[in-house]
Design an enzyme around this catalytic site. Structure first.
Site, PDB file in Angstrom:
ATOM      1  N   SER A  22     -89.414 -19.673  33.279  1.00 37.01           N
ATOM      2  CA  SER A  22     -90.185 -18.260  33.459  1.00 37.01           C
ATOM      3  C   SER A  22     -91.349 -18.479  34.296  1.00 37.01           C
ATOM      4  O   SER A  22     -92.258 -17.701  34.022  1.00 37.01           O
ATOM      5  CB  SER A  22     -90.357 -17.542  32.248  1.00 37.01           C
ATOM      6  OG  SER A  22     -89.206 -17.223  31.354  1.00 37.01           O
ATOM      7  N   TYR A  62     -79.164  -8.328  27.501  1.00 43.47           N
ATOM      8  CA  TYR A  62     -79.721  -8.967  26.638  1.00 43.47           C
ATOM      9  C   TYR A  62     -79.837 -10.350  26.898  1.00 43.47           C
ATOM     10  O   TYR A  62     -80.717 -10.964  26.940  1.00 43.47           O
ATOM     11  CB  TYR A  62     -79.588  -8.529  25.185  1.00 43.47           C
ATOM     12  CG  TYR A  62     -80.057  -7.252  24.770  1.00 43.47           C
ATOM     13  CD1 TYR A  62     -81.205  -6.809  24.877  1.00 43.47           C
ATOM     14  CD2 TYR A  62     -78.813  -6.539  24.151  1.00 43.47           C
ATOM     15  CE1 TYR A  62     -81.360  -5.387  24.526  1.00 43.47           C
ATOM     16  CE2 TYR A  62     -79.306  -5.173  23.654  1.00 43.47           C
ATOM     17  CZ  TYR A  62     -80.343  -4.801  23.744  1.00 43.47           C
ATOM     18  OH  TYR A  62     -80.727  -3.433  23.164  1.00 43.47           O
ATOM     19  N   ASP A  79     -82.321 -12.513  40.399  1.00 37.29           N
ATOM     20  CA  ASP A  79     -83.378 -13.023  41.560  1.00 37.29           C
ATOM     21  C   ASP A  79     -82.806 -12.527  42.650  1.00 37.29           C
ATOM     22  O   ASP A  79     -83.769 -12.572  43.603  1.00 37.29           O
ATOM     23  CB  ASP A  79     -83.242 -14.551  41.291  1.00 37.29           C
ATOM     24  CG  ASP A  79     -84.496 -15.091  40.381  1.00 37.29           C
ATOM     25  OD1 ASP A  79     -85.435 -14.216  40.438  1.00 37.29           O
ATOM     26  OD2 ASP A  79     -84.519 -16.274  39.650  1.00 37.29           O
ATOM     27  N   CYS A 390     -75.563   6.195  37.735  1.00 31.13           N
ATOM     28  CA  CYS A 390     -74.036   5.908  37.252  1.00 31.13           C
ATOM     29  C   CYS A 390     -73.752   6.476  35.835  1.00 31.13           C
ATOM     30  O   CYS A 390     -73.294   7.629  35.822  1.00 31.13           O
ATOM     31  CB  CYS A 390     -74.016   4.246  37.079  1.00 31.13           C
ATOM     32  SG  CYS A 390     -72.498   3.602  37.209  1.00 31.13           S
ATOM     33  N   HIS A 516     -75.446   2.838  42.422  1.00 30.13           N
ATOM     34  CA  HIS A 516     -76.760   2.213  42.124  1.00 30.13           C
ATOM     35  C   HIS A 516     -77.901   2.286  43.266  1.00 30.13           C
ATOM     36  O   HIS A 516     -77.813   1.130  43.796  1.00 30.13           O
ATOM     37  CB  HIS A 516     -76.561   0.915  41.301  1.00 30.13           C
ATOM     38  CG  HIS A 516     -75.660   0.960  40.288  1.00 30.13           C
ATOM     39  ND1 HIS A 516     -76.400   0.638  38.866  1.00 30.13           N
ATOM     40  CD2 HIS A 516     -74.393   0.998  39.927  1.00 30.13           C
ATOM     41  CE1 HIS A 516     -75.482   0.927  37.901  1.00 30.13           C
ATOM     42  NE2 HIS A 516     -74.422   0.903  38.469  1.00 30.13           N
ATOM     43  N   GLU A 518     -80.761   1.875  43.431  1.00 24.89           N
ATOM     44  CA  GLU A 518     -82.059   1.054  43.052  1.00 24.89           C
ATOM     45  C   GLU A 518     -81.747  -0.476  43.626  1.00 24.89           C
ATOM     46  O   GLU A 518     -82.783  -1.182  43.755  1.00 24.89           O
ATOM     47  CB  GLU A 518     -82.416   0.962  41.315  1.00 24.89           C
ATOM     48  CG  GLU A 518     -81.220  -0.002  40.811  1.00 24.89           C
ATOM     49  CD  GLU A 518     -80.038   0.777  40.226  1.00 24.89           C
ATOM     50  OE1 GLU A 518     -79.916   1.753  40.913  1.00 24.89           O
ATOM     51  OE2 GLU A 518     -79.163   0.458  39.306  1.00 24.89           O
TER      52      GLU A 518
HETATM   53  N1  GLN Z   1     -69.797   2.759  31.833  1.00 24.82           N
HETATM   54  C1  GLN Z   1     -69.682   3.551  32.941  1.00 24.82           C
HETATM   55  C2  GLN Z   1     -68.666   3.097  33.863  1.00 24.82           C
HETATM   56  O1  GLN Z   1     -68.084   2.114  33.961  1.00 24.82           O
HETATM   57  C3  GLN Z   1     -70.884   3.311  33.795  1.00 24.82           C
HETATM   58  C4  GLN Z   1     -71.310   2.210  34.493  1.00 24.82           C
HETATM   59  C5  GLN Z   1     -72.762   2.124  34.949  1.00 24.82           C
HETATM   60  O2  GLN Z   1     -73.622   2.742  34.324  1.00 24.82           O
HETATM   61  N2  GLN Z   1     -72.864   1.104  35.733  1.00 24.82           N
HETATM   62  O3  GLN Z   1     -67.895   3.801  34.728  1.00 24.82           O
END
Ligand code: GLN
Length: 545
Positions: A22, A62, A79, A390, A516, A518
């Site tokens: 870290s 986690y 990373d 998602c 996604h 992000e």
């Molecule tokens: N669990 C949901 C799916 O598989 C959403 C997955 C996620 O949020 N990356 O469709």
């Protein structure tokens, strides 16, 4: 190097870490890469991870934080997100290799008989496979410099084969074609009022025992290191004093490239690789981003609702995308991390009272979903800006079905198989999937945006490509029912008609995306959805003063 127009023959930089984990190897690697890029070189970064999972896709957040997904659908270490955010260039499967992947490849070759009856061993077969994976990136001919970050800490049993491969490469590549940057910690002993170099000496010794002499030592420290300390480290660790680089704790990771520039890390690296020129790294755009980030004109609070909020790294790319979007809006974005299990219809009003926007995060499984659905209901009914990613988008669809269409049992078959309104359903091509690793709908897919929609306005174009990681989808059987009740489907995959974006028009900002966004936000190109969500939340905040 770059004088050859067609194919570059790259030089290699390895980044190792010692004393403790870290310390921020990924950020140092990214910062060095950024500075080299800002001198006109083309650079990529790779991460070697010492664990036995073939990739981090099967790891619980986690365990290892967010799983970052590349355009080509690789599930990788977080990373790689830093690499893309700093460099604004795409990474791929080949940029992240685990010990598991190395063994998997070698054992597959063994089963095919490729080793012609030889005894298969760590040296040379595993180390050859490691070297092949490092050199593969260079052999694409696209890069002047390939930086390889070795995960873990020097001295860990599991990183030994990686270090051995680096040792061998010194001979394969030759002097001046590769160098090793070692990141260590210089702890400050408050009782003695002193910075201590001994752990660094030991960690370098450990590296030397593996046959590797580091060329540059980057010293993570809370206090400036003076010339005496630099000389001492140089003397005991067998490097030039100019190769001892101070890495002071920074207020933000985005300051680190500038700190490294001041310390001349890039110059030193280029000098040792025989690539030195007196050009300067042009960091003007970066500096202007940093100045906007550090001098906001307003502050907003966004509630991020998820079930892994105890570990912020589980939502790394979302948090970083907010920083980029905040800087773009000259607005400080504070995140209120809210555990979805802590939310219910009775406490939501109170919990959300100081928030200016709500993001419902991605996720898997049943835990906490009632809190997410209750959150969507509250923000939909109260005109609070909403962004669902998602699973967050899927929760918005379920909430709309239950509370606007009146289908009280509407659900996703991920959580409830027996619902009479499976508004979110398993994708057809996922029905018979048995293996968990690498089998979701992963990576970049096209999406067409509907004219006059919010999404179309935000992106400023009608064709986009975004990255995915999911198995469930909006159930097209119910599309008309939703449309009749005002839900707009504003993004559709043109190849398979899959719903990618939903929005509610008569709301200040309500948008849910199956992908996604992000993952594609970078310092140089903040993601438009985050930029507009922050803008909407900022407007909401100023109205509510
Ligand atoms: N669990 C949901 C799916 O598989 C959403 C997955 C996620 O949020 N990356 O469709």
């Amino acid at each position: 190097m770059s004088s050859n127009k067609h194919k570059k023959s790259p030089k290699y930089i390895f980044v190792t870490g010692g004393v403790t984990s870290s310390l921020g190897k990924g950020i140092i690697a990214s910062s060095l890469a950024k500075l080299l890029q800002a001198r006109g070189l083309s650079v990529t970064i790779q991460k070697l991870d010492p664990y036995l999972n073939v990739d981090p896709g099967t790891l619980n957040p986690y365990e290892h934080g967010e799983c970052y997904v590349t355009d080509d659908g690789a599930e990788t270490d977080l990373d790689l997100g830093h690499y893309e955010r700093f460099l604004n260039v795409r990474t791929s499967q080949i940029n992240n290799v685990t010990t598991g992947r190395i063994y998997y490849n070698v054992l597959n070759k063994e089963r095919k008989g490729d080793f012609l009856g030889k005894t298969v061993q760590v040296i040379p077969h595993i180390t050859d496979e490691i070297k092949r994976n490092i050199l593969n990136l260079g052999e694409t001919g696209k890069y002047d410099i390939v930086i390889t970050e070795i995960g873990g800490c020097v001295g860990d049993i599991e990183s030994l084969p990686f270090l051995e491969a680096v040792r061998q490469l010194k001979w394969d590549l030759g002097e001046k074609n590769m160098l090793v940057v070692h990141l260590t910690l210089i702890p400050y002993l408050a009782s003695a009022g002193e910075l201590k170099t001994k752990p660094t000496q030991h960690s370098v010794k450990e590296l030397q025992e593996s046959g590797i002499q580091p060329d540059i030592i980057v010293c993570r420290t809370e206090h400036p290191i003076n010339d005496d300390i630099r000389r001492k480290i140089a003397l005991f660790c067998n490097v030039d004093t100019r190769s001892v680089i101070e890495a002071m704790d920074a207020k933000t990771i985005y300051e680190v490239p500038l700190l490294m520039k001041k310390e001349k890390l890039d110059q030193r690296a280029l000098y040792m690789l025989d690539l030195y020129n007196d050009k300067d790294a042009d960091m003007a755009k970066w500096e202007s981003f940093l100045s906007r980030l550090q001098n906001p004109k307003s502050t907003i609070r966004i509630g991020l609702i998820g079930k892994y909020v105890e570990l912020k790294d589980a939502y790394k790319s979302i948090a970083e995308a907010f920083l980029h979007a905040g800087a773009e809006n000259e607005c400080k974005v504070e995140i209120d991390w809210i555990h979805s299990e802590s939310l219910n219809e009775n406490n939501i009003k109170d919990k959300f009272k100081d928030l200016h926007g709500i993001l419902v995060a991605p996720g898997f499984g049943e835990r906490g979903i009632n809190g997410k659905i209750a959150a969507v209901k509250h923000v939909r009914e109260n005109g609070i800006p909403f962004f669902g990613i998602c699973l967050g988008m899927q929760m918005a669809v379920i909430e709309y079905a239950r509370n606007v269409l009146g289908w009280t049992d509407a659900h996703s078959t991920e959580m409830e198989q027996n619902t009479s309104h499976p508004v979110i359903d398993l994708m057809a091509d996922q029905q018979n999937v048995e293996n968990k690793g690498g089998t979701m709908r992963l990576g970049a897919y096209n999406c067409s945006l509907v004219d006059h929609s919010l999404a179309r306005m935000i992106y400023g174009k009608s064709k986009i490509s975004e990255r995915h990681r999911h198995r469930w989808e909006f159930n097209n059987k119910f599309r008309n029912d939703f449309a009749e009740k005002g839900l707009v489907i504003s993004g559709i995959n043109p190849e398979n008609d899959l719903v990618e974006i939903i929005e509610i028009p008569d709301h200040p900002f309500f948008i849910g995306v199956q992908f996604h966004p992000e993952l594609k936000s970078t310092v140089m190109e903040p993601h438009p959805l985050f930029v507009h969500f922050v803008k909407a939340a900022n407007e909401h905040a100023s109205k509510n003063i």
